[in-house]
Every structure is written in structure tokens, then in C-alpha cells.
Design a protein around this motif. Structure first.
Motif, PDB file in Angstrom:
ATOM      1  N   ASN A 161       0.623  -1.661   0.130  1.00  0.00           N
ATOM      2  CA  ASN A 161       0.047   0.034   0.185  1.00  0.00           C
ATOM      3  C   ASN A 161       1.130   1.440   0.007  1.00  0.00           C
ATOM      4  O   ASN A 161       0.863   2.507  -0.650  1.00  0.00           O
ATOM      5  CB  ASN A 161      -1.119   0.194   1.286  1.00  0.00           C
ATOM      6  N   GLU A 164       3.134   1.174  -3.113  1.00  0.00           N
ATOM      7  CA  GLU A 164       2.140   2.083  -3.937  1.00  0.00           C
ATOM      8  C   GLU A 164       1.027   3.001  -4.231  1.00  0.00           C
ATOM      9  O   GLU A 164       2.188   4.074  -5.143  1.00  0.00           O
ATOM     10  CB  GLU A 164       1.348   1.099  -4.335  1.00  0.00           C
ATOM     11  N   TYR A 165       1.512   3.815  -3.123  1.00  0.00           N
ATOM     12  CA  TYR A 165       0.891   5.331  -2.665  1.00  0.00           C
ATOM     13  C   TYR A 165       1.829   6.627  -3.005  1.00  0.00           C
ATOM     14  O   TYR A 165       1.656   7.267  -4.082  1.00  0.00           O
ATOM     15  CB  TYR A 165       0.696   5.670  -1.362  1.00  0.00           C
ATOM     16  N   VAL A 167       5.250   5.553  -5.480  1.00  0.00           N
ATOM     17  CA  VAL A 167       5.717   5.652  -6.676  1.00  0.00           C
ATOM     18  C   VAL A 167       4.088   6.265  -7.244  1.00  0.00           C
ATOM     19  O   VAL A 167       4.721   7.109  -8.277  1.00  0.00           O
ATOM     20  CB  VAL A 167       5.778   3.873  -7.005  1.00  0.00           C
ATOM     21  N   GLU A 168       3.148   6.326  -6.988  1.00  0.00           N
ATOM     22  CA  GLU A 168       1.974   6.982  -8.125  1.00  0.00           C
ATOM     23  C   GLU A 168       1.598   7.933  -7.513  1.00  0.00           C
ATOM     24  O   GLU A 168       1.779   9.040  -9.094  1.00  0.00           O
ATOM     25  CB  GLU A 168       0.602   5.719  -7.876  1.00  0.00           C
ATOM     26  N   LYS A 169       1.637   8.571  -6.407  1.00  0.00           N
ATOM     27  CA  LYS A 169       1.244   9.851  -5.919  1.00  0.00           C
ATOM     28  C   LYS A 169       2.220  10.724  -6.596  1.00  0.00           C
ATOM     29  O   LYS A 169       2.709  12.267  -7.492  1.00  0.00           O
ATOM     30  CB  LYS A 169       0.910  10.176  -4.712  1.00  0.00           C
ATOM     31  N   ASP A 171       5.674   9.676  -8.634  1.00  0.00           N
ATOM     32  CA  ASP A 171       5.986   9.252  -9.546  1.00  0.00           C
ATOM     33  C   ASP A 171       7.276   9.354  -9.093  1.00  0.00           C
ATOM     34  O   ASP A 171       8.985   9.778  -9.688  1.00  0.00           O
ATOM     35  CB  ASP A 171       6.269   9.770 -10.917  1.00  0.00           C
ATOM     36  N   GLN A 173      10.866   6.558  -7.732  1.00  0.00           N
ATOM     37  CA  GLN A 173      10.821   5.198  -7.476  1.00  0.00           C
ATOM     38  C   GLN A 173      12.450   4.423  -7.093  1.00  0.00           C
ATOM     39  O   GLN A 173      12.480   3.577  -6.156  1.00  0.00           O
ATOM     40  CB  GLN A 173      10.947   3.983  -8.940  1.00  0.00           C
ATOM     41  N   SER A 198       6.932  -8.365  -6.152  1.00  0.00           N
ATOM     42  CA  SER A 198       7.196  -7.116  -6.331  1.00  0.00           C
ATOM     43  C   SER A 198       8.595  -7.509  -6.680  1.00  0.00           C
ATOM     44  O   SER A 198       9.166  -7.995  -6.655  1.00  0.00           O
ATOM     45  CB  SER A 198       6.962  -5.828  -4.853  1.00  0.00           C
TER      46      SER A 198
END
Ligand code: SF4
Length: 366
Positions: A161, A164-165, A167-169, A171, A173, A198
């Protein structure tokens, strides 16, 4: 012979100048136990850890004064510094600006997501690696409500969770993950499960593992289990002991799995009624000496002439003795006899000569 290990291909991240994951060697980390405010003591400990082979060092930043000291520590440290942050994200932001290469956070402990967002943004601006450090003892309440206990599945869900939060919010890594528990079996199950889902690199180890002997056993079980399955990109052997021991234990594990060698391998007999020299003393001195050597060598410290050289014939060089005489052997053949009191200097001299003749055995940093 060593086990055949196929390492999982993870993505590469950077902690300062050190790359982790992918084809990189499995990186060895430790953590200082000095008061971070005491810059001199902390840097002295970092230097000792670095000499032992530590590649990345973590320091705690419990308060403003510790963060202030961090600036001098990062400037002088020979290896990248990771700040260990709990609860107060503003300290993390200052630590990033103080020149750290990485930060370890446990996002579930941050009450306000806006503070976490600000910290991630600063990390991204400065290229600082974030370790999402999930700990079974501090999972967020929603996850605990769902799973009832901090099971491996619960730990993995929490890690995914947060990953993902971020990486997505954002960008961003440059992230690695750890999933630690003081129970080694729960720990490995969590890492195994995460690794299936992952390809972010994993920092492995058992937390709160205990003193030198119990802690080494728990860590060796967990770390070896994972590494044999190709899981793990960097590791810390957490011990209630001098952190320098953490580094030596880490390399012993890596060496015995055929994954990485830094210091010579020492074989030694357990002694028995045939032993006629003070083997424990000789062993300790050889071990201490070998810790300062970076070479792929097999040394032997054996208790008697009758069996020692033969049993240790696969060693590059070894010693044994009896009745006041010290014996040095090479690949099982006796090459030198000296008075017992001269045995160690003569042995070290022979090792140095061997390394001059075999420079390919020396290990340069990777
Ligand atoms: S090498 Fe000699 S002293 Fe050591 S265990 Fe074997 S027989 Fe005993």
C-alpha cells in the motif's frame, strides 16, 4: 562447493554512491549505537564499521540536535548515511538537507499523511532513497483490524500500500523495502510473499534478534533462507552487540553461501586430548588479524601435527604445533618449523608472501 543461487532481478536503487539491487553485490549495512549528537564518537564508529566492510550506515535522528550533527557526519563519513526516522517528519526533511543518502521510515507511524507527502517530495528533490521499513510491531490500525495479528500477509499488504502510494502519487522509485519481525519465520514468509508481488529491492534481516549468539542464529536462519531463494539485495544483521560484529557476521553468511567474500575463511579444529598448543589463543589472534585482510584465502588453525595438516589440506596456509614447536603448512605440506613463540609472526609473514605471489586473491571494493 557452494549452492547454486539464482538471484531475483530487482530494480536498481541508489543510496548516495552505492547501488543496490539488480546485479549489484548484496550490500552490507549496519547502524551506529553512539549518541548521534556526539559527532566524534559517531564518526569513529562509522570508520571502524567501514574498515570491517560496512557499505552503508544508518544513524538514529531522535531530535533536532541529532539532525544538526548529521551535517558533519554526512560530510566526513566514508560511506553513505541513512537517517532512521520515527514519528517526526520535519526531522526527516532537515536530515535530507543535511546530505543523507537514504532515509528509513515506517509510514504507518505517521499520523498525518500531509507530513509524509512533504517528506517524500523533499526526498525526491534531493534523490534520497526511501526505505519503507515495515515492522510487525507497528502496523497501522486498519491493517491490524483486517488481519487481527501482524501476520506476514498483513505486513506485505501494508508495504505494498505504501509503496504504491509513493510511486503513484510522486512518481518516485528510489525506494527499497524491509518487512521485519523478531520472529524469523514470520520475517521470511513476509519477504517471500512480497518478492512474488514486487521487484523493488529488499533490505533483509531479523529485527530485535538478541545478543551475539542467539541473534546470529536467528539472522543466519532468516537471511540464508531468503538468499538461497534469491531474495535480498542488502542486509543488516541486527545484534545486541558491537555493531562491528554485525558486519563480520553478515560477511560470514554471504561467504558461506558463496555470494560474497571479503575476509579470509578460517577453518579450525575444536581441539581434543591430542592438542598440545594453546589453540584458542592462536585462533583468536589469527581471527583478529584476518579481519583486517581483504582476501579470498582459506587459513587453518589446527591443534596437532598428527591430524592437523592432513585434515586441513584444502587450506591455502595453516598452522599447528606441539611440544614448543610451531609448524606452518601450505596445502597440507609442512613448509616451516619455528619455535612456538614465533609461530604467529612467521605465519602472518607467510600469508603476506602468499598474497604477493597471488595478487588475484586480494579483494578490491565493488
Ligand atoms: S586436529 Fe588434532 S587436536 Fe585438533 S581435533 Fe583433530 S586430532 Fe584433535
Amino acid at each position: 562447493m557452494y549452492p547454486r543461487i539464482e538471484r531475483k532481478k530487482t530494480r536498481v536503487v541508489w543510496v548516495g554512491s552505492i547501488s543496490i539491487g539488480g546485479e549489484n553485490p548484496i550490500r552490507v549495512q549496519s547502524m551506529t549505537n553512539t549518541d548521534t549528537k556526539d559527532v566524534k564518537a559517531t564518526l569513529e564508529q562509522i570508520q571502524k564499521l567501514y574498515s570491517a566492510g560496512c557499505e552503508i550506515i544508518r544513524v538514529a535522528i531522535p531530535d533536532e540536535k541529532a539532525v544538526k550533527a548529521l551535517k558533519d557526519i554526512t560530510k566526513e563519513s566514508p560511506i553513505p548515511v541513512i537517517a532512521d526516522l520515527h514519528f517526526i517528519t520535519s526531522l526527516g526533511e532537515k536530515a535530507v538537507k543535511a546530505g543523507i543518502g537514504g532515509i528509513r521510515i515506517n509510514p504507518g507511524t505517521f499520523k498525518n499523511k500531509k507530513n509524509l507527502d512533504r517528506l517524500v517530495r523533499v526526498c525526491k528533490d534531493y534523490g534520497v532513497c526511501i526505505r519503507i521499513g515495515i515492522n510487525a510491531g507497528s502496523l497501522e490500525s486498519e491493517i491490524l483490524k483486517k488481519y487481527k495479528i501482524p501476520s506476514p500477509k498483513a505486513m506485505v499488504e501494508s508495504a505494498l500500500n505504501w509503496l504504491e502510494y509513493i510511486v503513484e502519487k510522486f512518481d518516485y522509485q528510489n525506494i527499497k523495502v524491509s518487512l521485519k519481525s523478531s520472529n524469523w519465520w514470520n520475517t521470511v514468509k513476509a519477504y517471500e510473499l512480497f518478492s512474488k508481488k514486487s521487484d523493488f529491492p529488499l533490505h533483509i534481516g531479523v529485527t530485535e534478534a538478541g545478543g551475539l549468539i542467539p541473534g546470529t542464529i536467528k539472522n543466519t536462519l532468516a537471511i540464508s533462507y531468503l538468499l538461497l531463494r534469491g531474495i535480498g539485495d542488502t542486509l543488516r544483521v541486527s545484534l545486541t552487540a558491537d555493531p562491528v560484529e554485525e558486519v563480520y557476521v553478515a560477511y560470514e553468511i554471504l561467504k558461506n553461501l558463496g555470494l560474497r567474500t571479503l575476509h579470509p575463511d578460517i577453518i579450525a579444529c575444536p581441539t581434543c586430548g591430542r592438542c598440545e598448543i594453546d589453540l584458542m589463543k592462536f585462533y583468536k589472534e589469527v581471527e583478529n588479524w584476518a579481519r583486517n585482510i581483504r582476501a579470498n584465502l582459506k587459513l587453518a588453525v589446527m591443534g596437532c601435527v598428527v591430524n592437523g595438516p592432513g585434515e586441513a589440506r584444502h587450506a591455502d596456509l595453516g598452522i599447528t604445533g606441539g611440544k614448543g614447536v610451531g609448524i606452518i603448512f601450505k596445502k597440507g605440506k609442512i613448509i616451516r618449523k619455528v619455535p612456538e613463540r614465533e609461530l604467529l609472526p612467521a605465519f602472518f609473514e607467510e600469508i603476506e608472501k602468499f598474497l604477493r605471489e597471488h595478487p588475484e586473491r586480494l579483494i578490491l571494493s565493488s
